[in-house]
Design a protein around this motif. Structure first.
Motif, PDB file in Angstrom:
ATOM      1  N   ASN A  86     -87.158 -55.166 -65.958  1.00  0.00           N
ATOM      2  CA  ASN A  86     -86.764 -56.555 -66.185  1.00  0.00           C
ATOM      3  C   ASN A  86     -87.770 -57.484 -65.535  1.00  0.00           C
ATOM      4  O   ASN A  86     -88.545 -57.086 -64.672  1.00  0.00           O
ATOM      5  CB  ASN A  86     -85.345 -56.815 -65.663  1.00  0.00           C
ATOM      6  N   TRP A  87     -87.752 -58.715 -65.993  1.00  0.00           N
ATOM      7  CA  TRP A  87     -88.602 -59.759 -65.433  1.00  0.00           C
ATOM      8  C   TRP A  87     -87.900 -61.089 -65.619  1.00  0.00           C
ATOM      9  O   TRP A  87     -87.006 -61.224 -66.436  1.00  0.00           O
ATOM     10  CB  TRP A  87     -89.987 -59.756 -66.077  1.00  0.00           C
ATOM     11  N   GLU A  88     -88.280 -62.048 -64.793  1.00  0.00           N
ATOM     12  CA  GLU A  88     -87.671 -63.369 -64.861  1.00  0.00           C
ATOM     13  C   GLU A  88     -88.546 -64.284 -65.704  1.00  0.00           C
ATOM     14  O   GLU A  88     -89.769 -64.296 -65.575  1.00  0.00           O
ATOM     15  CB  GLU A  88     -87.513 -63.945 -63.451  1.00  0.00           C
ATOM     16  N   ASP A  89     -87.903 -65.046 -66.562  1.00  0.00           N
ATOM     17  CA  ASP A  89     -88.590 -65.995 -67.440  1.00  0.00           C
ATOM     18  C   ASP A  89     -89.143 -67.140 -66.591  1.00  0.00           C
ATOM     19  O   ASP A  89     -88.393 -67.807 -65.871  1.00  0.00           O
ATOM     20  CB  ASP A  89     -87.605 -66.525 -68.479  1.00  0.00           C
ATOM     21  N   LYS A  90     -90.442 -67.378 -66.666  1.00  0.00           N
ATOM     22  CA  LYS A  90     -91.069 -68.430 -65.860  1.00  0.00           C
ATOM     23  C   LYS A  90     -90.738 -69.833 -66.376  1.00  0.00           C
ATOM     24  O   LYS A  90     -90.734 -70.783 -65.618  1.00  0.00           O
ATOM     25  CB  LYS A  90     -92.583 -68.230 -65.831  1.00  0.00           C
ATOM     26  N   THR A  91     -90.445 -69.937 -67.674  1.00  0.00           N
ATOM     27  CA  THR A  91     -90.136 -71.259 -68.227  1.00  0.00           C
ATOM     28  C   THR A  91     -88.672 -71.645 -68.022  1.00  0.00           C
ATOM     29  O   THR A  91     -88.349 -72.823 -68.025  1.00  0.00           O
ATOM     30  CB  THR A  91     -90.469 -71.320 -69.729  1.00  0.00           C
ATOM     31  N   HIS A  92     -87.797 -70.664 -67.874  1.00  0.00           N
ATOM     32  CA  HIS A  92     -86.377 -70.910 -67.641  1.00  0.00           C
ATOM     33  C   HIS A  92     -85.969 -70.164 -66.377  1.00  0.00           C
ATOM     34  O   HIS A  92     -85.606 -68.994 -66.425  1.00  0.00           O
ATOM     35  CB  HIS A  92     -85.518 -70.435 -68.818  1.00  0.00           C
ATOM     36  N   ALA A  93     -86.018 -70.836 -65.264  1.00  0.00           N
ATOM     37  CA  ALA A  93     -85.731 -70.209 -63.970  1.00  0.00           C
ATOM     38  C   ALA A  93     -84.383 -69.506 -63.978  1.00  0.00           C
ATOM     39  O   ALA A  93     -83.383 -70.043 -64.462  1.00  0.00           O
ATOM     40  CB  ALA A  93     -85.775 -71.253 -62.859  1.00  0.00           C
ATOM     41  N   GLY A  94     -84.376 -68.302 -63.451  1.00  0.00           N
ATOM     42  CA  GLY A  94     -83.144 -67.542 -63.326  1.00  0.00           C
ATOM     43  C   GLY A  94     -82.769 -66.718 -64.548  1.00  0.00           C
ATOM     44  O   GLY A  94     -81.812 -65.958 -64.508  1.00  0.00           O
ATOM     45  N   VAL A  95     -83.498 -66.848 -65.664  1.00  0.00           N
ATOM     46  CA  VAL A  95     -83.187 -66.083 -66.867  1.00  0.00           C
ATOM     47  C   VAL A  95     -83.947 -64.759 -66.809  1.00  0.00           C
ATOM     48  O   VAL A  95     -85.172 -64.739 -66.754  1.00  0.00           O
ATOM     49  CB  VAL A  95     -83.573 -66.861 -68.148  1.00  0.00           C
ATOM     50  N   LYS A  96     -83.187 -63.659 -66.798  1.00  0.00           N
ATOM     51  CA  LYS A  96     -83.808 -62.338 -66.748  1.00  0.00           C
ATOM     52  C   LYS A  96     -83.890 -61.746 -68.145  1.00  0.00           C
ATOM     53  O   LYS A  96     -82.965 -61.889 -68.948  1.00  0.00           O
ATOM     54  CB  LYS A  96     -83.014 -61.391 -65.849  1.00  0.00           C
ATOM     55  N   HIS A  97     -85.001 -61.071 -68.416  1.00  0.00           N
ATOM     56  CA  HIS A  97     -85.202 -60.353 -69.667  1.00  0.00           C
ATOM     57  C   HIS A  97     -85.293 -58.874 -69.345  1.00  0.00           C
ATOM     58  O   HIS A  97     -85.825 -58.489 -68.298  1.00  0.00           O
ATOM     59  CB  HIS A  97     -86.491 -60.807 -70.358  1.00  0.00           C
ATOM     60  N   TYR A  98     -84.802 -58.043 -70.265  1.00  0.00           N
ATOM     61  CA  TYR A  98     -84.815 -56.600 -70.080  1.00  0.00           C
ATOM     62  C   TYR A  98     -85.487 -55.951 -71.281  1.00  0.00           C
ATOM     63  O   TYR A  98     -85.359 -56.432 -72.405  1.00  0.00           O
ATOM     64  CB  TYR A  98     -83.389 -56.053 -69.964  1.00  0.00           C
ATOM     65  N   ILE A  99     -86.179 -54.837 -71.036  1.00  0.00           N
ATOM     66  CA  ILE A  99     -86.756 -54.051 -72.116  1.00  0.00           C
ATOM     67  C   ILE A  99     -86.630 -52.581 -71.742  1.00  0.00           C
ATOM     68  O   ILE A  99     -86.827 -52.204 -70.589  1.00  0.00           O
ATOM     69  CB  ILE A  99     -88.230 -54.436 -72.394  1.00  0.00           C
ATOM     70  N   THR A 100     -86.245 -51.788 -72.717  1.00  0.00           N
ATOM     71  CA  THR A 100     -86.187 -50.336 -72.533  1.00  0.00           C
ATOM     72  C   THR A 100     -87.376 -49.743 -73.263  1.00  0.00           C
ATOM     73  O   THR A 100     -87.589 -50.040 -74.446  1.00  0.00           O
ATOM     74  CB  THR A 100     -84.863 -49.760 -73.064  1.00  0.00           C
ATOM     75  N   GLU A 101     -88.131 -48.923 -72.547  1.00  0.00           N
ATOM     76  CA  GLU A 101     -89.360 -48.343 -73.082  1.00  0.00           C
ATOM     77  C   GLU A 101     -89.322 -46.827 -72.915  1.00  0.00           C
ATOM     78  O   GLU A 101     -88.588 -46.305 -72.086  1.00  0.00           O
ATOM     79  CB  GLU A 101     -90.579 -48.876 -72.318  1.00  0.00           C
ATOM     80  N   ILE A 102     -90.136 -46.162 -73.694  1.00  0.00           N
ATOM     81  CA  ILE A 102     -90.350 -44.733 -73.519  1.00  0.00           C
ATOM     82  C   ILE A 102     -91.690 -44.571 -72.829  1.00  0.00           C
ATOM     83  O   ILE A 102     -92.724 -44.995 -73.350  1.00  0.00           O
ATOM     84  CB  ILE A 102     -90.323 -43.990 -74.860  1.00  0.00           C
ATOM     85  N   VAL A 103     -91.670 -43.998 -71.629  1.00  0.00           N
ATOM     86  CA  VAL A 103     -92.887 -43.743 -70.864  1.00  0.00           C
ATOM     87  C   VAL A 103     -93.332 -42.330 -71.218  1.00  0.00           C
ATOM     88  O   VAL A 103     -92.615 -41.356 -70.975  1.00  0.00           O
ATOM     89  CB  VAL A 103     -92.646 -43.886 -69.350  1.00  0.00           C
ATOM     90  N   VAL A 104     -94.517 -42.209 -71.801  1.00  0.00           N
ATOM     91  CA  VAL A 104     -95.008 -40.949 -72.357  1.00  0.00           C
ATOM     92  C   VAL A 104     -95.545 -40.025 -71.269  1.00  0.00           C
ATOM     93  O   VAL A 104     -96.332 -40.442 -70.420  1.00  0.00           O
ATOM     94  CB  VAL A 104     -96.098 -41.233 -73.417  1.00  0.00           C
ATOM     95  N   ASP A 105     -95.102 -38.762 -71.334  1.00  0.00           N
ATOM     96  CA  ASP A 105     -95.621 -37.708 -70.473  1.00  0.00           C
ATOM     97  C   ASP A 105     -96.608 -36.822 -71.226  1.00  0.00           C
ATOM     98  O   ASP A 105     -97.550 -36.289 -70.651  1.00  0.00           O
ATOM     99  CB  ASP A 105     -94.487 -36.803 -69.971  1.00  0.00           C
TER     100      ASP A 105
END
Length: 144
Positions: A86-105
């Motif tokens: 997750n990361w916080e949106d710099k343009t909208h303080a306090g808004v968190k974004h989430y992303i689910t990824e596949i980390v390749v082995d």
């Protein structure tokens, strides 16, 4: 005894060219999307195709290899694990974004020698090239 298992195995096609970047510590990171297809018959007996899109992340030497040899439409087999960040949106303080990824082995090129990549033989029984857009709302057509 294992306390859990986080393993993903996919065969699919790249939805866009891989993007190679480097971390602050000069570690190569490659990002791309991958599409997987499935088909089934709905209650009326009609064949329904469904495309699922996945966010893929590859690190280190594998990132450099993939960014060099694959392009949009290339077919890959990947193994990895699911990871959500997750990361916080710099343009909208306090808004968190989430992303689910596949980390390749681990990965394997699957394109035929005459295909887009060359090198690895084509494996039988692989899914067709993904549709560019999902084909309607399949949620109501699920058999369960």
């Amino acid at each position: 005894m294992a306390y859990g298992l986080n393993k993903v195995m996919l065969i699919g096609r790249l939805g866009k060219d891989p993007e190679l970047k480097y971390t602050a510590n000069s570690v190569p990171v490659c990002n791309f999307t991958m599409a997987t297809n499935e088909s089934y018959k709905n209650q009326e007996g009609a064949l329904v195709e469904r495309t699922e899109w996945h966010n893929i992340v590859v690190y280190r030497k594998a990132a450099e290899i993939i960014s060099q040899y694959v392009r949009k439409g290339s077919q890959l087999y990947i193994e990895g694990k699911l990871q959500t960040r997750n990361w916080e949106d710099k343009t909208h303080a306090g808004v968190k974004h989430y992303i689910t990824e596949i980390v390749v082995d681990d990965f394997m090129f699957l394109d035929s020698k005459g295909g887009q990549q060359g090198g690895a033989p084509q494996a039988p029984g692989l899914p067709p090239e993904p549709a560019s857009e999902p084909k309607g709302d399949v949620g109501s057509d699920l058999p369960f």
